[in-house]
Design a protein around this motif. Structure first.
Motif, PDB file in Angstrom:
ATOM      1  N   ILE A 152      -8.122  27.198 -27.623  1.00  0.00           N
ATOM      2  CA  ILE A 152      -8.686  28.414 -27.033  1.00  0.00           C
ATOM      3  C   ILE A 152      -8.371  29.594 -27.950  1.00  0.00           C
ATOM      4  CG2 ILE A 152      -8.757  27.583 -24.651  1.00  0.00           C
ATOM      5  CD1 ILE A 152      -6.097  28.838 -24.094  1.00  0.00           C
ATOM      6  N   PHE A 153      -9.392  30.406 -28.195  1.00  0.00           N
ATOM      7  CA  PHE A 153      -9.274  31.530 -29.129  1.00  0.00           C
ATOM      8  C   PHE A 153      -9.740  32.814 -28.486  1.00  0.00           C
ATOM      9  CE2 PHE A 153     -10.928  28.260 -32.107  1.00  0.00           C
ATOM     10  CZ  PHE A 153     -10.099  28.425 -33.193  1.00  0.00           C
ATOM     11  N   GLN A 154      -9.053  33.898 -28.768  1.00  0.00           N
ATOM     12  CA  GLN A 154      -9.641  35.211 -28.524  1.00  0.00           C
ATOM     13  C   GLN A 154     -10.299  35.627 -29.837  1.00  0.00           C
ATOM     14  OE1 GLN A 154      -7.199  38.158 -26.671  1.00  0.00           O
ATOM     15  NE2 GLN A 154      -6.762  36.855 -24.915  1.00  0.00           N
ATOM     16  N   LEU A 155     -11.607  35.555 -29.865  1.00  0.00           N
ATOM     17  CA  LEU A 155     -12.315  35.896 -31.100  1.00  0.00           C
ATOM     18  C   LEU A 155     -12.348  37.399 -31.345  1.00  0.00           C
ATOM     19  CD1 LEU A 155     -15.574  33.770 -30.922  1.00  0.00           C
ATOM     20  CD2 LEU A 155     -13.637  33.397 -32.418  1.00  0.00           C
ATOM     21  N   GLY A 156     -12.375  38.142 -30.255  1.00  0.00           N
ATOM     22  CA  GLY A 156     -12.539  39.584 -30.406  1.00  0.00           C
ATOM     23  C   GLY A 156     -13.982  39.919 -30.762  1.00  0.00           C
ATOM     24  N   ARG A 157     -14.150  40.946 -31.618  1.00  0.00           N
ATOM     25  CA  ARG A 157     -15.512  41.468 -31.841  1.00  0.00           C
ATOM     26  C   ARG A 157     -16.148  41.002 -33.147  1.00  0.00           C
ATOM     27  NH1 ARG A 157     -12.500  44.933 -28.979  1.00  0.00           N
ATOM     28  NH2 ARG A 157     -13.399  45.558 -26.984  1.00  0.00           N
ATOM     29  N   ARG A 158     -15.476  40.092 -33.848  1.00  0.00           N
ATOM     30  CA  ARG A 158     -15.969  39.715 -35.169  1.00  0.00           C
ATOM     31  C   ARG A 158     -17.417  39.205 -35.149  1.00  0.00           C
ATOM     32  NH1 ARG A 158     -14.188  34.585 -38.936  1.00  0.00           N
ATOM     33  NH2 ARG A 158     -16.193  34.551 -39.969  1.00  0.00           N
ATOM     34  N   TYR A 159     -17.691  38.263 -34.256  1.00  0.00           N
ATOM     35  CA  TYR A 159     -19.045  37.679 -34.232  1.00  0.00           C
ATOM     36  C   TYR A 159     -20.051  38.667 -33.651  1.00  0.00           C
ATOM     37  CZ  TYR A 159     -17.114  33.330 -35.789  1.00  0.00           C
ATOM     38  OH  TYR A 159     -16.496  32.389 -36.552  1.00  0.00           O
ATOM     39  N   ALA A 160     -19.639  39.370 -32.589  1.00  0.00           N
ATOM     40  CA  ALA A 160     -20.544  40.339 -31.964  1.00  0.00           C
ATOM     41  C   ALA A 160     -20.895  41.440 -32.964  1.00  0.00           C
ATOM     42  CB  ALA A 160     -19.894  40.917 -30.716  1.00  0.00           C
ATOM     43  N   GLU A 161     -19.918  41.827 -33.779  1.00  0.00           N
ATOM     44  CA  GLU A 161     -20.180  42.865 -34.778  1.00  0.00           C
ATOM     45  C   GLU A 161     -21.137  42.346 -35.846  1.00  0.00           C
ATOM     46  OE1 GLU A 161     -16.350  44.490 -36.091  1.00  0.00           O
ATOM     47  OE2 GLU A 161     -16.668  45.813 -34.351  1.00  0.00           O
ATOM     48  N   ALA A 162     -20.844  41.166 -36.352  1.00  0.00           N
ATOM     49  CA  ALA A 162     -21.660  40.618 -37.436  1.00  0.00           C
ATOM     50  C   ALA A 162     -23.102  40.410 -36.991  1.00  0.00           C
ATOM     51  CB  ALA A 162     -21.064  39.299 -37.918  1.00  0.00           C
ATOM     52  N   LEU A 163     -23.305  40.099 -35.723  1.00  0.00           N
ATOM     53  CA  LEU A 163     -24.651  39.771 -35.251  1.00  0.00           C
ATOM     54  C   LEU A 163     -25.231  40.863 -34.355  1.00  0.00           C
ATOM     55  CD1 LEU A 163     -23.795  36.034 -34.608  1.00  0.00           C
ATOM     56  CD2 LEU A 163     -25.331  36.872 -36.387  1.00  0.00           C
ATOM     57  N   GLY A 164     -24.496  41.955 -34.186  1.00  0.00           N
ATOM     58  CA  GLY A 164     -25.031  43.115 -33.471  1.00  0.00           C
ATOM     59  C   GLY A 164     -25.153  42.932 -31.968  1.00  0.00           C
ATOM     60  N   LEU A 165     -24.186  42.240 -31.358  1.00  0.00           N
ATOM     61  CA  LEU A 165     -24.226  42.098 -29.893  1.00  0.00           C
ATOM     62  C   LEU A 165     -23.519  43.293 -29.253  1.00  0.00           C
ATOM     63  CD1 LEU A 165     -24.591  40.763 -27.155  1.00  0.00           C
ATOM     64  CD2 LEU A 165     -22.651  39.271 -27.677  1.00  0.00           C
ATOM     65  N   LYS A 166     -24.354  44.234 -28.746  1.00  0.00           N
ATOM     66  CA  LYS A 166     -23.820  45.428 -28.088  1.00  0.00           C
ATOM     67  C   LYS A 166     -24.488  45.558 -26.733  1.00  0.00           C
ATOM     68  CE  LYS A 166     -23.317  47.882 -32.343  1.00  0.00           C
ATOM     69  NZ  LYS A 166     -22.718  48.748 -33.070  1.00  0.00           N
ATOM     70  N   VAL A 167     -23.756  46.141 -25.798  1.00  0.00           N
ATOM     71  CA  VAL A 167     -24.354  46.445 -24.493  1.00  0.00           C
ATOM     72  C   VAL A 167     -23.999  47.882 -24.123  1.00  0.00           C
ATOM     73  CG1 VAL A 167     -24.276  44.045 -23.670  1.00  0.00           C
ATOM     74  CG2 VAL A 167     -22.346  45.583 -23.212  1.00  0.00           C
ATOM     75  N   LEU A 168     -24.728  48.408 -23.137  1.00  0.00           N
ATOM     76  CA  LEU A 168     -24.423  49.763 -22.664  1.00  0.00           C
ATOM     77  C   LEU A 168     -23.248  49.696 -21.706  1.00  0.00           C
ATOM     78  CD1 LEU A 168     -28.065  50.970 -21.984  1.00  0.00           C
ATOM     79  CD2 LEU A 168     -26.534  51.747 -23.832  1.00  0.00           C
ATOM     80  N   ASP A 169     -22.253  50.557 -21.894  1.00  0.00           N
ATOM     81  CA  ASP A 169     -21.138  50.595 -20.939  1.00  0.00           C
ATOM     82  C   ASP A 169     -21.488  51.521 -19.775  1.00  0.00           C
ATOM     83  OD1 ASP A 169     -20.699  53.191 -21.702  1.00  0.00           O
ATOM     84  OD2 ASP A 169     -18.815  52.804 -22.757  1.00  0.00           O
ATOM     85  N   SER A 170     -20.527  51.731 -18.875  1.00  0.00           N
ATOM     86  CA  SER A 170     -20.830  52.473 -17.644  1.00  0.00           C
ATOM     87  C   SER A 170     -21.177  53.942 -17.929  1.00  0.00           C
ATOM     88  CB  SER A 170     -19.648  52.377 -16.676  1.00  0.00           C
ATOM     89  OG  SER A 170     -18.483  52.823 -17.336  1.00  0.00           O
ATOM     90  N   ASN A 171     -20.855  54.419 -19.130  1.00  0.00           N
ATOM     91  CA  ASN A 171     -21.219  55.793 -19.493  1.00  0.00           C
ATOM     92  C   ASN A 171     -22.513  55.859 -20.293  1.00  0.00           C
ATOM     93  OD1 ASN A 171     -18.739  56.718 -18.394  1.00  0.00           O
ATOM     94  ND2 ASN A 171     -17.716  56.037 -20.273  1.00  0.00           N
ATOM     95  N   GLY A 172     -23.188  54.711 -20.389  1.00  0.00           N
ATOM     96  CA  GLY A 172     -24.440  54.691 -21.137  1.00  0.00           C
ATOM     97  C   GLY A 172     -24.239  54.665 -22.643  1.00  0.00           C
ATOM     98  N   LYS A 173     -23.038  54.336 -23.077  1.00  0.00           N
ATOM     99  CA  LYS A 173     -22.731  54.281 -24.501  1.00  0.00           C
ATOM    100  C   LYS A 173     -22.812  52.827 -24.968  1.00  0.00           C
ATOM    101  CE  LYS A 173     -18.725  55.159 -26.675  1.00  0.00           C
ATOM    102  NZ  LYS A 173     -17.518  54.773 -26.504  1.00  0.00           N
ATOM    103  N   LEU A 174     -23.356  52.602 -26.193  1.00  0.00           N
ATOM    104  CA  LEU A 174     -23.432  51.237 -26.716  1.00  0.00           C
ATOM    105  C   LEU A 174     -22.055  50.789 -27.206  1.00  0.00           C
ATOM    106  CD1 LEU A 174     -26.634  50.797 -28.941  1.00  0.00           C
ATOM    107  CD2 LEU A 174     -26.000  49.508 -26.884  1.00  0.00           C
TER     108      LEU A 174
END
Ligand code: ATP
Ligand code: MG
Length: 590
Positions: free
Chosen positions: A435-457
């Protein structure tokens, strides 16, 4: 359900496969559960497939119970996503690469972080969509350097891989913990003796990571544990560095002639005979410097000198893990020719005049990394970079400074645990899950972003979690087989009961069938050995095939009895025919 051995697609083999090094491999092949097609590539035959499906079912149930959603992704994948994360290159020779008819680069997935990340990116865009855990039980491909031990280390194998997606670190922690808890339930249900150890993140990158290892003398992984509860894969052990000392207390450097003494023990012997100190010199006072060539995935190379206490060696696996995906090999004679400043057996951080040769501000510019025990203020005997000379009193921080710490020395039984929880004990294990905590490495490399509760990506944070499903079959066989054959726990056995009809009398076969029918009505799966074969053959096969309960319908039948055997304990009892079902059910419900 009932199966007849005369009908079942199986052949037991008298001889071990020539490449069988471990019991699980030997017995899974000899019992006709799996069949080799090519190195590290196996077919699952009916009995083996049943066990594989049972393991899969347990994994699936627990993954669904923890909130995972099952999907199935392709094994055949395009290059681009793996290019974006650099893994097309970083995976090196382990990746199966191929081209389609149009010349496009493709690969067979070794693990699926990229495709899961992209799919979530395609469909989700808000914090309200998270958290999310997706999993699959799917075939993976890795061109392993050393496929081994049957399905234990295959080039094609079945993995449960799952991926968690969270909006923040607290969410990732919760997803990680939920996986950890699910894994505990999975491996408990598989009946394995396992440990959870701190692990290296390896080519995955990321931070927190633990492995689940089945305790097994034939395992490829070495782990350590202490009486106080420290547990780590040996690759992940981080030695506690001693406190630095004041260099003012260190002796002056002194050059000593050491003719012919190019090994640690030779230097120690020579110093003790020619320069005796107050205490005898020992290997632990020597600074051993080993030259390696690091080859990066893009093919570039870099020399590296590793300095460590003279009574330690470099552990090849720890070194490999520290540099993954780059590879590291000891300097060859040719490498030494290219670096004439490095004198085999006499390498050191300073020369006889005190000039820094290795490390920070040195003349060679070669990277010099040090074992954590080589702390500031400690002084050492080490090579003078001149054949047949060493220097004593070479002091860290005063005479040289390394280019950082590299913790790759061997770890030994009795070494102190880094957290002070007592002496370490080394043991071997089979990696069942990771089991790994990958963190944001893959999401960053592939641009996986979502809007948070303040409407910020914001970039999503991920975890990645694997279970070696096909490997688990072998791990259970490894733990449970004995010198006679396989021996499955009830929950995983292809059939809980095997009935051996021994003898020529038709009543024996009729009674075996009747008993099978009754047991089947009670929900048990029964395999009946109805072949025209000698009792000896049937007894031997019964033991090889490994069903947990064996019922012998044979000679005793004339007196109205059958024999019920517990395959694992070898316990046998003669019971009246009328009591046979009860006796079997008792064992089956135990
Ligand atoms: P290993 O260190 O044994 O090579 P890994 O660290 O490369 O494994 P992961 O990428 O963490 O493995 O894969 C998840 C799980 O898949 C592992 O914990 C293991 O149980 C299983 N696995 C990995 N490689 C193989 C293989 N070649 N054959 C069978 N199972 C494997
Ligand atoms: Mg791993």
């Amino acid at each position: 359900m009932i199966e007849k051995l005369s009908h079942l697609f199986v052949r037991t083999l008298r001889d071990d496969p020539v490449d069988a090094e471990v019991p699980s491999h030997r017995w899974l092949v000899r019992a006709g559960y799996i069949r080799r097609v090519a190195p590290g590539i196996y077919s699952w035959l009916p009995l083996g497939l049943k066990v594989l499906h049972k393991v899969e079912a347990i994994v699936r149930e627990e993954m669904l119970a923890m909130g995972g959603q099952e999907v199935h992704f392709p094994a055949l994948l395009p290059r681009e996503p793996y290019e974006a994360t650099n893994r097309w290159t970083d995976y090196g020779a382990n990746l199966f690469r191929l081209k389609d008819r149009r010349g496009n680069d493709m690969l067979l997935g070794p693990t699926h972080e990229e495709i899961f990340t992209l799919t979530v990116k395609d469909l989700y865009n808000s914090y309200k969509d998270l958290p999310l855990t997706l999993f699959q039980i799917q075939t993976k491909y890795r061109d392993e350097a050393r496929p081994r031990a049957g399905v234990l280390r295959g080039r094609e194998f079945v993995m449960k891989d799952s991926y968690s997606f969270d909006i923040d670190d607290a969410g990732l922690d919760a997803s990680y913990q939920a996986h950890r808890d699910a894994y505990v339930r999975i491996f408990d249900r598989l009946g394995l003796d396992y440990v959870i150890v701190a692990a290296m993140a390896g080519a995955m990158g990321g931070s927190a990571s633990e492995e689940f290892l089945a305790v097994a003398p034939n395992g490829e992984d070495t782990f350590v544990r202490s009486p106080g509860g420290y547990a780590a894969n040996v690759e992940a052990v981080r030695i506690a560095a001693p406190d630095p000392l004041s260099p003012d207390d260190a002796p002056e450097m002194r050059v000593v002639d050491t003719p012919g003494a190019s090994s640690i023990s030779a230097v120690v012997d020579l110093l003790n005979s020619s320069h005796p100190g107050a205490e005898p010199w020992s290997a632990g006072q020597m600074l051993k410097n080993l030259a390696f060539l690091v080859t990066h995935p893009d093919g570039t190379t870099e020399p590296l000198i590793v300095g460590l206490p003279g009574d330690r060696d470099v552990d090849a696996k720890r070194l490999e893990a520290a540099f993954e995906p780059s590879t590291v090999a000891p300097f060859t004679a040719e490498d030494f020719e290219k670096h004439p400043a490095l004198k085999v057996g006499f390498i050191g951080p300073v020369d006889a005049s005190g000039q820094a040769v290795l490390g920070e501000d040195s003349i060679s510019g070669i990277r010099y990394v040090l074992d954590p025990r080589i702390v500031e203020g400690t002084h050492w005997v080490t090579g003078a970079n001149v054949v047949d000379q060493h220097v004593t009193g070479v002091t860290v921080g005063r005479d040289f400074t390394g280019d950082g710490v590299l913790d790759v020395a061997d770890v030994r039984d009795g070494d102190p645990a880094p957290d002070g929880s007592g002496p370490l004990q080394l043991e071997r294990g089979i990696e069942l899950g990771h089991i790994f905590q990958l963190g944001r490495r893959y999401a960053e490399a592939l641009g996986l972003k979502v809007l948070d509760s303040n409407g910020k990506l914001v970039t999503v944070t991920m975890g990645s979690y694997g279970v070696g499903v096909s490997r688990a079959v072998a791990a259970v066989a490894e733990a449970t087989s004995d010198d006679k054959g396989l021996c499955w726990p009830l929950e995983l056995a292809p059939y809980q009961v095997q009935i051996l009809a021994t003898g020529k009398d038709a009543t024996v076969f009729e009674e075996a069938d009747r008993l099978a029918g009754e047991l089947s009505e009670h929900g048990l799966d029964v395999l009946v050995d109805d072949r025209k074969a000698s009792p000896g053959v049937k007894f031997a096969d019964g033991e090889i095939l490994g069903m947990p309960i064996i019922v012998v319908v044979g000679r005793g039948l004339a007196e109205g009895t059958v024999e019920v055997r517990n395959r694992a304990t070898g316990e046998r009892s003669e019971v009246a025919v009328a009591e046979a079902v009860t006796a079997v059910l008792e064992l089956a419900r135990a």
